[in-house]
Motif scaffolding. Structure first.
Motif, PDB file in Angstrom:
ATOM      1  N   GLU A   1       4.594  13.605  -6.336  1.00 51.87           N
ATOM      2  CA  GLU A   1       3.897  12.634  -5.298  1.00 51.87           C
ATOM      3  C   GLU A   1       3.881  13.325  -3.951  1.00 51.87           C
ATOM      4  O   GLU A   1       2.689  13.379  -3.512  1.00 51.87           O
ATOM      5  CB  GLU A   1       4.560  11.304  -5.032  1.00 51.87           C
ATOM      6  CG  GLU A   1       4.232  10.028  -5.951  1.00 51.87           C
ATOM      7  CD  GLU A   1       5.026   8.924  -5.698  1.00 51.87           C
ATOM      8  OE1 GLU A   1       5.032   8.276  -6.778  1.00 51.87           O
ATOM      9  OE2 GLU A   1       5.614   8.743  -4.657  1.00 51.87           O
TER      10      GLU A   1
ATOM     11  N   GLN B   1       0.615  14.921  -2.262  1.00 52.42           N
ATOM     12  CA  GLN B   1       0.061  14.392  -0.916  1.00 52.42           C
ATOM     13  C   GLN B   1      -0.040  15.539   0.124  1.00 52.42           C
ATOM     14  O   GLN B   1      -0.628  15.669   0.908  1.00 52.42           O
ATOM     15  CB  GLN B   1       1.112  13.508  -0.517  1.00 52.42           C
ATOM     16  CG  GLN B   1       0.778  12.643   0.797  1.00 52.42           C
ATOM     17  CD  GLN B   1       1.662  11.584   1.316  1.00 52.42           C
ATOM     18  OE1 GLN B   1       2.502  11.210   0.528  1.00 52.42           O
ATOM     19  NE2 GLN B   1       1.626  11.280   2.603  1.00 52.42           N
TER      20      GLN B   1
ATOM     21  N   ASN C   1      -1.601   8.457  -0.674  1.00 48.56           N
ATOM     22  CA  ASN C   1      -0.219   7.673  -0.707  1.00 48.56           C
ATOM     23  C   ASN C   1      -0.547   6.239  -0.807  1.00 48.56           C
ATOM     24  O   ASN C   1       0.358   5.494  -1.422  1.00 48.56           O
ATOM     25  CB  ASN C   1       0.478   8.105   0.467  1.00 48.56           C
ATOM     26  CG  ASN C   1       1.892   7.767   0.541  1.00 48.56           C
ATOM     27  OD1 ASN C   1       2.364   7.373  -0.382  1.00 48.56           O
ATOM     28  ND2 ASN C   1       2.417   7.410   1.770  1.00 48.56           N
TER      29      ASN C   1
ATOM     30  N   ARG D   1      -2.445   5.461  -4.675  1.00 50.93           N
ATOM     31  CA  ARG D   1      -1.994   6.002  -5.817  1.00 50.93           C
ATOM     32  C   ARG D   1      -1.560   5.037  -6.975  1.00 50.93           C
ATOM     33  O   ARG D   1      -1.514   5.184  -7.892  1.00 50.93           O
ATOM     34  CB  ARG D   1      -0.948   7.190  -5.630  1.00 50.93           C
ATOM     35  CG  ARG D   1       0.305   6.601  -5.336  1.00 50.93           C
ATOM     36  CD  ARG D   1       1.354   7.780  -4.706  1.00 50.93           C
ATOM     37  NE  ARG D   1       2.100   7.005  -3.626  1.00 50.93           N
ATOM     38  CZ  ARG D   1       3.351   6.261  -3.809  1.00 50.93           C
ATOM     39  NH1 ARG D   1       3.554   5.980  -4.815  1.00 50.93           N
ATOM     40  NH2 ARG D   1       4.076   6.044  -2.694  1.00 50.93           N
TER      41      ARG D   1
ATOM     42  N   PHE E   1      -0.644   8.868 -11.706  1.00 50.28           N
ATOM     43  CA  PHE E   1       0.228   8.252 -10.767  1.00 50.28           C
ATOM     44  C   PHE E   1       0.272   6.589 -10.698  1.00 50.28           C
ATOM     45  O   PHE E   1       1.207   6.168 -10.412  1.00 50.28           O
ATOM     46  CB  PHE E   1       0.012   8.695  -9.196  1.00 50.28           C
ATOM     47  CG  PHE E   1       0.531  10.098  -9.020  1.00 50.28           C
ATOM     48  CD1 PHE E   1       1.917  10.483  -8.818  1.00 50.28           C
ATOM     49  CD2 PHE E   1      -0.182  11.437  -8.988  1.00 50.28           C
ATOM     50  CE1 PHE E   1       2.344  11.824  -8.617  1.00 50.28           C
ATOM     51  CE2 PHE E   1      -0.069  12.502  -8.867  1.00 50.28           C
ATOM     52  CZ  PHE E   1       1.441  12.856  -8.548  1.00 50.28           C
TER      53      PHE E   1
END
Ligand SMILES: Nc1ncnc2c1ncn2[C@@H]1O[C@H](COP(=O)(O)OP(=O)(O)OP(=O)(O)O)[C@@H](O)[C@H]1O
Ligand SMILES: [Mg+2]
Length: 371
Positions: A79, A83, A96, A99, A124
Motif C-alpha cells: 500500500e 501510495q 489511501n 482503497r 487492494f
C-alpha cells in the motif's frame, strides 16, 4: 525564528556538508546504478535520501519515499509503495482513502484512469488479497507508472533492513527480481549498517550485494558546521565564541546529530542564563538530554565481556589494542568484527579504532572507566 533540528531529518539549507555524497549518489542514480546508503544511527541517512529526492523532483523526476519501518506487514508495504508512486500525480491521498472499496476508487475519475492501466489497484479492496502478489505488483508499478508518463523515478526505501522482518529472504529476493528489470527507476536503500548487511547477504552468494553500490557517509566537515553555527548564532543574536565552538566540534567530531544538539543546547543555555556556557556545561547538558539513549546503547553493546573489554581498550588507547588485550584471553578479532558490523566502531585511516558515538565514548570515560 530559524529552526535548529536535532532529531528529525534535515534538508535544504539545514543540511550541512553532504554535497559530495549527494553528488556522487546522484551521478550513480542517473546511470541507473542502485545505491545502498549505510551508516550508524543518526548519521543523516534519511536526510541525505530526502534531499536527493527533493532535488530530483525539481529536475522533473518522479520520486517515491517509502519507510519500511512503518510498513509492518507485506500488505501495508505494498500500500505504501503504491501510495508513494501515486503521490506523483497527487493521487496518493485519494488512493489511501478509497482503497478499501472498488466502487469508491472508481468514483475518482483520475484514479479510474490509472486503474484502467493498472488493474491490480482494485485488488487492494478485495477480501481475498494475496499480500505477496500485491507487493510484486506494487514494485512493478514504480516502473510501470513512471514509464507510462515518460518519466524517470528515483525511489527511496528507508530503514530497508527492516524488510527482513516481513518474510525474510523471500521478500528480498522478490525486490531484486522485480527491480532488476526496471528501466525507468533507480533505487536508494538506506538503513543501519548491521541491518543492511543482513539484507545484502540474505541471498545465497549475495546477489543483492552485487546489485547495489554501497555508500557510507561518515562525520561531517567540522569547518562546515562551524560556519553553520556562526550563521545560526548570529540570527539568534548570540555572540560567536569561536574557541568554544571549535572545542565543541572537536568533541562531536562533526557527528551530525550531536553537532546539532550541541548548538541547540548552546542556544537554550543562553536563553535561560543570559550568558555563554562553559564547554563542560554543554557536554553535561547533552549527556542529560541523551541519558536514556546512551544507557540503552551501552546495554546493547555491553552484551558480552569480549565487547566490554574491547570497547574500553578502544576508548582508552584507540591503537594497538591487540597487544593491550593479549593478556585478557578474549577473542579480539571476533569482538571487533561484531562491533564494526553493528556500527559501534569505525576503523580510521591509520588503522586505529574509535567509537562512532562520541557522547557514548565520553559517557564510558565517566561511568565505566571512571576518570
Ligand atoms: N547533513 C546534516 N547537517 C546537519 N544536521 C544533520 C545532517 N544530517 C543529520 N543531521 C542531524 O542528525 C539528525 C538525524 O538525521 P537523520 O534522521 O537524517 O539520520 P539517520 O541516519 O536517518 O538516523 P536514524 O538512524 O535514526 O534513522 C537530524 O535531526 C539532524 O539534527
Ligand atoms: Mg533515518
Amino acid at each position: 525564528m530559524r529552526k535548529v533540528i536535532a532529531g528529525n531529518p534535515v534538508t535544504g539549507a539545514d543540511l550541512i556538508g553532504r554535497e559530495e555524497e549527494i553528488q556522487r549518489i546522484t551521478h550513480y542514480l542517473d546511470m541507473g546504478q542502485h545505491i545502498v546508503l549505510s551508516a550508524p544511527r543518526r548519521f543523516g541517512k534519511t536526510s541525505i535520501m530526502l534531499e536527493i529526492l527533493s532535488r530530483k523532483r525539481k529536475e522533473n523526476f518522479y520520486t517515491s519515499f517509502i519507510d519500511v519501518f512503518s510498513s509492518p506487514t507485506i500488505e501495508i508495504l505494498a500500500e505504501n509503495i503504491t501510495q508513494a508512486v501515486l503521490e506523483n500525480n497527487q493521487l496518493g491521498k485519494v488512493f489511501n482513502k478509497t482503497r478499501h472499496s472498488a466502487i469508491k476508487m472508481f468514483q475518482n475519475t483520475k484514479l479510474k484512469a490509472v486503474i484502467e492501466n493498472f488493474e491490480f489497484l482494485l485488488e487492494f479492496s478485495s477480501s481475498q488479497k494475496n499480500p505477496y502478489e500485491l507487493l510484486a505488483h506494487s514494485l512493478n508499478f514504480i516502473d510501470g507508472f513512471t514509464s507510462k508518463h515518460n518519466r524517470h523515478m528515483v525511489s527511496g526505501f528507508d530503514e530497508f533492513g527492516d524488510i527482513l522482518k516481513l518474510d525474510g529472504k523471500e521478500v528480498v529476493k522478490l525486490f531484486r527480481s522485480k527491480i532488476q528489470l526496471h528501466k525507468n527507476a533507480s533505487y536508494i536503500f538506506a538503513g543501519s549498517h548491521e541491518s543492511l548487511m543482513n539484507v545484502l547477504f540474505a541471498e545465497k552468494n549475495a546477489p543483492f550485494y552485487r546489485f547495489a553500490k554501497i555508500i557510507e557517509p561518515g562525520y561531517i566537515d567540522k569547518n562546515k558546521f562551524a560556519e553553520y553555527y556562526k550563521k545560526i548564532l548570529t540570527r539568534y543574536k548570540i555572540p560567536f565564541d569561536k574557541d568554544l565552538v571549535l572545542t565543541l566540534l572537536d568533541f562531536t567530531r562533526g557527528h551530525p546529530y550531536y553537532s546539532q544538539l550541541a548548538l541547540q543546547q548552546l542556544i537554550v543555555y543562553n536563553r535561560i542564563n543570559n550568558r555563554m556556557p562553559a564547554y563542560a556545561e554543554i557536554i553535561e547538558w547533552m549527556l542529560n538530554d541523551e541519558k536514556n539513549y546512551i544507557e540503552k546503547t551501552w546495554e546493547e553493546l555491553a552484551s558480552s565481556k569480549e565487547n566490554i573489554r574491547t570497547v574500553i581498550a578502544i576508548v582508552k588507547y584507540g591503537k594497538n589494542i591487540y597487544s593491550v588485550l593479549k593478556k585478557e584471553h578474549i577473542n579480539v578479532a571476533r569482538a571487533l568484527k561484531r562491533l564494526k558490523e553493528k556500527g559501534f566502531i569505525f576503523i580510521k585511516e591509520d588503522k586505529s579504532y574509535e567509537l562512532s558515538d562520541p557522547l557514548l565514548e565520553h559517557w564510558i570515560w565517566k561511568n565505566v572507566i571512571r576518570i
